[in-house]
Scaffold this motif. Structure first.
Motif, mmCIF file in Angstrom:
data_model
loop_
_atom_site.group_PDB
_atom_site.id
_atom_site.type_symbol
_atom_site.label_atom_id
_atom_site.label_comp_id
_atom_site.label_asym_id
_atom_site.label_seq_id
_atom_site.Cartn_x
_atom_site.Cartn_y
_atom_site.Cartn_z
ATOM 1 N N GLU A 36 7.779 -8.192 -9.494
ATOM 2 C CA GLU A 36 6.424 -7.772 -9.133
ATOM 3 C C GLU A 36 6.310 -6.265 -8.978
ATOM 4 N N GLN A 37 7.334 -5.671 -8.421
ATOM 5 C CA GLN A 37 7.297 -4.242 -8.142
ATOM 6 C C GLN A 37 8.707 -3.664 -8.174
ATOM 7 N N PHE A 38 8.771 -2.349 -8.237
ATOM 8 C CA PHE A 38 10.055 -1.681 -8.125
ATOM 9 C C PHE A 38 10.414 -1.553 -6.652
ATOM 10 N N ILE A 39 11.685 -1.760 -6.341
ATOM 11 C CA ILE A 39 12.184 -1.475 -5.002
ATOM 12 C C ILE A 39 13.324 -0.478 -5.155
ATOM 13 N N VAL A 40 13.373 0.440 -4.220
ATOM 14 C CA VAL A 40 14.287 1.576 -4.312
ATOM 15 C C VAL A 40 15.338 1.480 -3.216
ATOM 16 N N ASN A 41 16.592 1.599 -3.597
ATOM 17 C CA ASN A 41 17.683 1.640 -2.625
ATOM 18 C C ASN A 41 17.667 3.012 -1.968
ATOM 19 N N THR A 42 17.417 3.050 -0.683
ATOM 20 C CA THR A 42 17.285 4.336 0.010
ATOM 21 C C THR A 42 18.621 5.018 0.248
ATOM 22 N N GLY A 43 19.721 4.321 0.055
ATOM 23 C CA GLY A 43 21.030 4.922 0.241
ATOM 24 C C GLY A 43 21.288 6.090 -0.700
ATOM 25 N N GLN A 44 20.633 6.087 -1.850
ATOM 26 C CA GLN A 44 20.847 7.167 -2.807
ATOM 27 C C GLN A 44 20.279 8.498 -2.323
ATOM 28 N N PHE A 45 19.458 8.476 -1.272
ATOM 29 C CA PHE A 45 18.857 9.699 -0.750
ATOM 30 C C PHE A 45 19.557 10.222 0.494
ATOM 31 N N ASP A 46 20.609 9.534 0.947
ATOM 32 C CA ASP A 46 21.292 9.953 2.174
ATOM 33 C C ASP A 46 21.764 11.394 2.104
#
Length: 77
Positions: A36-46
């Motif tokens: 349905e939508q994209f979800i982003v792994n926030t760990g890549q922004f740590d």
């Protein structure tokens, strides 16, 4: 791992959703399409957020450092 929507990611990064989607399509931001939508792994922004905080601290230290007294420089004119 923690995942966020494109909208939440855009808000956290301080950029428009269209820019986040562009980066996802370009592969600059890794995301998963859940049907349905994209979800982003926030760990890549740590590391990004850690560097941003470090830079903010360094700027604050620089702002609070007093300007040294002028050296007695003789005018040659």
């Amino acid at each position: 791992m923690y995942y966020k929507s494109v909208e939440e990611t855009a808000k956290d990064l301080g950029m428009p959703q269209s820019q986040v989607l562009k980066y996802i399509y370009e592969g600059r931001i890794k995301a998963i399409f859940d049907g349905e939508q994209f979800i982003v792994n926030t760990g890549q922004f740590d590391s990004y957020f850690n560097q941003l905080e470090r830079i903010k601290e360094e700027i604050e230290i620089w702002r609070n450092t007093p300007i040294p007294e002028d050296m007695d420089v003789k005018d040659e004119d």
